[in-house]
Design a protein around this motif. Sequence first.
Motif, short mmCIF file in Angstrom:
data_model
loop_
_atom_site.label_atom_id
_atom_site.label_comp_id
_atom_site.label_asym_id
_atom_site.label_seq_id
_atom_site.Cartn_x
_atom_site.Cartn_y
_atom_site.Cartn_z
N ALA A 251 21.89 -16.15 -56.93
CA ALA A 251 22.04 -14.71 -57.19
C ALA A 251 22.19 -13.93 -55.89
O ALA A 251 21.19 -13.54 -55.28
CB ALA A 251 20.84 -14.21 -57.99
N PRO A 252 23.42 -13.65 -55.46
CA PRO A 252 23.61 -12.88 -54.23
C PRO A 252 23.47 -11.38 -54.43
O PRO A 252 23.63 -10.86 -55.53
CB PRO A 252 25.06 -13.22 -53.82
N GLY A 253 23.22 -10.70 -53.32
CA GLY A 253 23.27 -9.26 -53.27
C GLY A 253 24.58 -8.82 -52.64
O GLY A 253 25.64 -9.39 -52.93
N VAL B 247 21.85 -10.22 -57.94
CA VAL B 247 20.63 -9.40 -57.93
C VAL B 247 20.70 -8.36 -59.04
O VAL B 247 19.67 -7.87 -59.52
CB VAL B 247 20.42 -8.72 -56.56
N ALA B 248 21.91 -8.03 -59.49
CA ALA B 248 22.08 -7.06 -60.58
C ALA B 248 21.52 -7.58 -61.90
O ALA B 248 21.28 -6.79 -62.82
CB ALA B 248 23.57 -6.73 -60.76
N GLY B 249 21.30 -8.89 -62.00
CA GLY B 249 20.72 -9.44 -63.20
C GLY B 249 19.23 -9.18 -63.32
O GLY B 249 18.63 -9.36 -64.39
N GLU C 143 17.67 -15.91 -54.79
CA GLU C 143 18.21 -14.56 -54.65
C GLU C 143 18.42 -14.29 -53.17
O GLU C 143 17.51 -14.48 -52.36
CB GLU C 143 17.24 -13.53 -55.23
N MET C 144 19.63 -13.87 -52.80
CA MET C 144 19.99 -13.65 -51.41
C MET C 144 20.42 -12.20 -51.20
O MET C 144 21.14 -11.64 -52.02
CB MET C 144 21.16 -14.56 -51.02
N MET C 145 20.00 -11.64 -50.08
CA MET C 145 20.45 -10.31 -49.68
C MET C 145 20.68 -10.32 -48.17
O MET C 145 20.02 -11.07 -47.44
CB MET C 145 19.40 -9.24 -49.98
N ASP D 118 28.45 -17.68 -46.49
CA ASP D 118 27.00 -17.76 -46.66
C ASP D 118 26.65 -18.31 -48.05
O ASP D 118 25.76 -19.16 -48.20
CB ASP D 118 26.36 -16.38 -46.51
N ILE D 119 27.35 -17.82 -49.07
CA ILE D 119 27.09 -18.27 -50.44
C ILE D 119 27.51 -19.73 -50.60
O ILE D 119 26.80 -20.52 -51.24
CB ILE D 119 27.85 -17.39 -51.45
N ALA D 120 28.63 -20.09 -49.98
CA ALA D 120 29.12 -21.46 -50.08
C ALA D 120 28.15 -22.44 -49.43
O ALA D 120 27.87 -23.52 -49.98
CB ALA D 120 30.50 -21.58 -49.42
#
Length: 251
Positions: free
Chosen positions: A176-178, A135-137, A232-234, A211-213
């Motif tokens: 894109a994770p948070g 998410v920083a991107g 994008e995930m948060m 979660d990301i995997a």
Amino acid sequence: MIVFITGATAGFGAAMARTFVRNGHRAIISGRRADRLQALAAELGEAALPLLLDVTDKVSISTALDSIPADWQAIDVLINNAGLALNVAPAHEASLEDWDTMIATNISGLVAMTRALLPAMVARGSGTIINLGSVAGDTPYPGGNVYGATKAFVEQFTLNLRADLVGTGVRATNLAPGLCGGTEFSNVRLKGNDEAAAKVYEGTQPLTAEDIAETAYWIATLPPHINVNRIEMMPTCQGYGPLNIKRKLAT
């Protein structure tokens, strides 16, 4: 399916390797830390192929790729997971060495791995590249400076891959994770200050490496005509806030 995972010695990469192998696939697990690599390979058994590799070193990449056995070479999925953040200092106080390291890993390493494996995917007419963004991107914050900029590069590079790969059968996704806990990310960023790293997640229920995997696995196993451009995930405890404003009190 054969999946190639960079940065597989911890965090997202290790969780991804476990997820793919658990679901009946083979994983080429790569990283710089030989002891951790061998431990993960021992855990996963014959479905995992450990590969000592530093994405910031082109010789290391070519040497590692040349050593892959013939029956492992038809790589279906590349997950460019290796990456890091270093420090949260403002730009005028940040270390140039830290900036160089983030650029070398998050940008140059990702590009080198993509260029090394992409031609064979195009030649076969199938394949998936999953780039780990953030998410920083997309959302700036104080102290994010070069880290956020490297992840913005990941976003644009992935979209430009999509433009080049239309009609080839090869897919590209920016994942894109948070806020994500349970990994070394903040410990590395804060140079081993475990107490400060723990405070990043204090009072939250962040995303997990699992979660990301699971999300990466879902992307990779969709029907081949579907391309997920960006996810994008948060966690639900994270969201967007107001612009950063520094105020001076009237005297």
